[in-house]
Design an enzyme around this catalytic site. Structure first.
Site, short mmCIF file in Angstrom:
data_model
loop_
_atom_site.label_atom_id
_atom_site.label_comp_id
_atom_site.label_asym_id
_atom_site.label_seq_id
_atom_site.Cartn_x
_atom_site.Cartn_y
_atom_site.Cartn_z
N HIS A 242 -102.80 27.88 2.28
CA HIS A 242 -101.85 27.52 1.21
C HIS A 242 -102.61 27.14 -0.05
O HIS A 242 -103.53 26.33 -0.01
CB HIS A 242 -100.99 26.33 1.65
N TYR B 87 -92.35 18.43 -0.65
CA TYR B 87 -92.24 16.97 -0.48
C TYR B 87 -91.12 16.51 -1.41
O TYR B 87 -91.23 16.64 -2.63
CB TYR B 87 -93.53 16.27 -0.89
N PRO C 265 -98.29 9.90 7.66
CA PRO C 265 -98.57 11.34 7.55
C PRO C 265 -98.27 11.96 6.18
O PRO C 265 -98.52 13.14 5.97
CB PRO C 265 -97.68 11.96 8.64
N LYS D 49 -103.37 13.41 6.16
CA LYS D 49 -104.79 13.01 6.23
C LYS D 49 -105.29 12.58 7.61
O LYS D 49 -106.50 12.54 7.84
CB LYS D 49 -105.04 11.85 5.25
N TYR E 118 -105.53 15.92 -2.09
CA TYR E 118 -104.76 16.65 -1.07
C TYR E 118 -105.65 17.68 -0.35
O TYR E 118 -105.58 17.81 0.88
CB TYR E 118 -103.54 17.33 -1.70
C1 LIG Z 1 -96.39 11.39 16.30
C2 LIG Z 1 -97.57 11.67 15.41
C3 LIG Z 1 -97.43 12.56 14.35
C4 LIG Z 1 -98.51 12.82 13.50
N1 LIG Z 1 -98.35 13.67 12.45
C5 LIG Z 1 -99.40 13.90 11.64
C6 LIG Z 1 -99.27 14.75 10.53
O1 LIG Z 1 -98.21 15.31 10.27
N2 LIG Z 1 -100.35 14.95 9.74
C7 LIG Z 1 -101.57 14.33 9.99
O2 LIG Z 1 -102.55 14.57 9.26
N3 LIG Z 1 -101.71 13.53 11.04
C8 LIG Z 1 -100.65 13.30 11.86
N4 LIG Z 1 -100.81 12.47 12.91
C9 LIG Z 1 -102.12 11.89 13.13
C10 LIG Z 1 -103.05 12.84 13.89
O3 LIG Z 1 -102.35 13.47 14.91
C11 LIG Z 1 -104.20 12.01 14.39
O4 LIG Z 1 -104.89 11.50 13.26
C12 LIG Z 1 -105.16 12.76 15.29
O5 LIG Z 1 -104.55 13.09 16.50
C13 LIG Z 1 -106.40 11.92 15.55
O6 LIG Z 1 -107.17 12.52 16.54
P1 LIG Z 1 -108.03 11.64 17.53
O7 LIG Z 1 -108.74 12.62 18.39
O8 LIG Z 1 -108.83 10.66 16.77
O9 LIG Z 1 -106.97 10.78 18.37
P2 LIG Z 1 -105.87 11.27 19.41
O10 LIG Z 1 -105.33 12.60 19.03
O11 LIG Z 1 -104.93 10.15 19.57
O12 LIG Z 1 -106.67 11.48 20.75
C14 LIG Z 1 -107.13 10.38 21.52
C15 LIG Z 1 -107.31 10.82 22.96
O13 LIG Z 1 -107.84 9.74 23.71
C16 LIG Z 1 -107.15 9.62 24.93
N5 LIG Z 1 -107.24 8.23 25.40
C17 LIG Z 1 -106.55 7.15 24.94
N6 LIG Z 1 -106.90 6.06 25.62
C18 LIG Z 1 -107.85 6.44 26.50
C19 LIG Z 1 -108.60 5.74 27.49
N7 LIG Z 1 -108.43 4.42 27.69
N8 LIG Z 1 -109.47 6.42 28.24
C20 LIG Z 1 -109.65 7.76 28.04
N9 LIG Z 1 -108.97 8.48 27.13
C21 LIG Z 1 -108.07 7.81 26.36
C22 LIG Z 1 -105.73 10.03 24.61
O14 LIG Z 1 -105.02 10.44 25.75
C23 LIG Z 1 -105.98 11.18 23.63
O15 LIG Z 1 -106.10 12.41 24.27
C24 LIG Z 1 -99.75 12.18 13.75
C25 LIG Z 1 -99.90 11.32 14.83
C26 LIG Z 1 -98.82 11.04 15.65
C27 LIG Z 1 -99.00 10.07 16.79
#
Ligand SMILES: Cc1cc2nc3c(=O)[nH]c(=O)nc-3n(C[C@H](O)[C@H](O)[C@H](O)COP(=O)(O)OP(=O)(O)OC[C@H]3O[C@@H](n4cnc5c(N)ncnc54)[C@H](O)[C@@H]3O)c2cc1C
Length: 390
Positions: A72, A201, A293, A297, A385
């Protein structure tokens, strides 16, 4: 058992870090609390900054993203019954974003890890990082009723906001900053073509709305809703009606409706934990910070943390230098806070707050009007952005 880096969590942070380290010859084991399908079933982010696209390429996981993702060059802001396009590419010297779902990113990274024969332990219970204030950290976990111990050089806490890593940091050594917003986002996924080929938006007196997509045939739409609303309160018809009321007529008439196959309400929050390093344990991604969200970011910040940590660990193993790991927390937090500010600003400008009166609404409209008519202001939005440089 022993490895070089134990990674807790197989979300995008853990998987991307694991792949980049593996490509540099550094051994990792990933411990994940739930099973593979559960991880893949989570519908979350979908807009990737150029920096994250480049990192996925560097990890060797970008082929499907380039084939199926949607690059985009702009977004639209909708207010005062009109659409106003922000030319992201034109304002940033050609930078763009890629629309490609987090689920797909996770899938590609998992496939690559499996094909390379790298170890991921799913369904690992009671994972506990220990000894990270010494030179001999280790992680324990339970699997099928048996307790295991993995010795390592470093622990990467990639386990999201509710994970165990941040909670294991000594209470006196960590400071947290938080802002909860007084509304949520009701989101749906539907197998219908998007209302526009770019994201919209919308600021509207009835509340914020976002038109997004996952592909040319799959739309992701959101409307701001009260925090105490329940998904059951929102039939598909009620959702589509509300969405169209918040969009300018030119966009509302292009909304194609259909049955939703995912519908959820997410609260909005800003959260930062400092520092992001405790001895030989690092916090990465959502384990250290959450953003609303609105600025797209969250996932991208996880990728930039991974980039800084990967650089630091590579330097440690290849050059026996601790400079990169020592600088990790400060480097990551500097970029994190800029994204926290941008996401807070976008959220404040685009949502209807419970105390937003007519004056507040006019101020928002004046800010938006300035934003779309001042090249300097539009360029500042565009620069943030598409993603600040690493
Ligand atoms: C509902 C929702 C909607 C979102 N929408 C957007 C969006 O539109 N745009 C955007 O930019 N971001 C969005 N986000 C944020 C984005 O999804 C996260 O920033 C991203 O997933 C971060 O990745 P991560 O790997 O750091 O954490 P996570 O994706 O949370 O991964 C963490 C992993 O660790 C595992 N875990 C947790 N505890 C333990 C433990 N004790 N032992 C072992 N494993 C464990 C979990 O099961 C998971 O698989 C959204 C988040 C949510 C919750």
């Amino acid at each position: 058992m022993r490895t070089q880096v134990v990674i807790i969590g197989s979300g995008p942070s853990g998987l991307l870090l694991g792949q980049l380290l593996a490509n540099s010859g550094i051994d990792t084991v990933i411990l994940e609390r739930v099973d593979r399908d559960y991880v893949l079933g989570r519908v979350r982010a979908g807009v990737l900054e150029q920096g994250m696209v480049d990192l996925l390429d560097e990890a060797g996981c970008g082929a499907r993203m380039h084939a199926e993702g949607l690059p985009h060059d702009g977004i639209s802001l909708a207010f005062d019954s009109r659409l106003h396009r922000i030319d992201l590419a034109g304002l940033t010297g050609g930078k763009r974003v890629m629309v490609y779902g987090q689920t797909e990113v996770t899938h590609d990274l998992m496939d690559k890890r499996e094909a390379a024969g790298l170890t991921t332990v799913y369904d690992a219970k009671n994972v506990l990082p220990q000894g990270f204030d010494t030179d001999t950290p280790f992680v324990t976990y339970e699997k099928d009723g048996v307790t295991h111990r993995i010795g390592c050089d470093f622990i990467a806490g990639c386990d999201g906001f509710h994970g165990v890593s941040r909670k294991s940091a000594p209470a006196g050594a960590i400071k947290t900053y938080e802002r909860a917003y007084p509304f949520g986002w009701l989101g749906i996924l539907a197998e219908v073509p998007p209302a526009d080929h770019e994201l919209i938006y919308a600021n509207h007196p009835r509340g914020f709305a976002l038109c997004s997509m996952r592909s040319a045939h799959r739309s992701r739409y959101y409307v701001q809703c009260p925090l105490d609303d329940k998904v059951e309160d929102w039939s598909d018809d009620r959702f589509w009606d509300e969405l169209r009321r918040r969009l300018p007529p030119v966009a509302a008439e292009r909304v194609v409706t259909g049955a939703s196959f995912e519908k959820s309400i997410a609260p909005l929050r800003s959260f930062v934990a400092e520092p992001m390093r405790f001895g030989r344990m690092f916090l990465v991604g959502d384990a250290a910070h959450i953003v609303p969200p609105t600025g797209a970011k969250g996932l991208n910040l996880a990728a930039s943390d991974v980039r800084y940590l990967y650089w630091g660990l590579r330097e440690f193993y290849q050059e026996r230098s601790t400079a990169g790991v020592d600088a990790y927390s400060a480097r990551a937090l500097s970029r994190v806070w800029k994204a926290v500010r941008f996401s807070w600003w976008m959220t404040t400008m685009l949502h209807r707050f419970p105390d937003t009166d007519d004056f507040g609404q006019r101020i928002q409209e004046a800010e938006l009007d300035y934003l779309v008519h001042s090249e300097a202001a539009s360029a500042a939005l565009a620069e943030n952005y598409v993603g600040l440089p690493y």
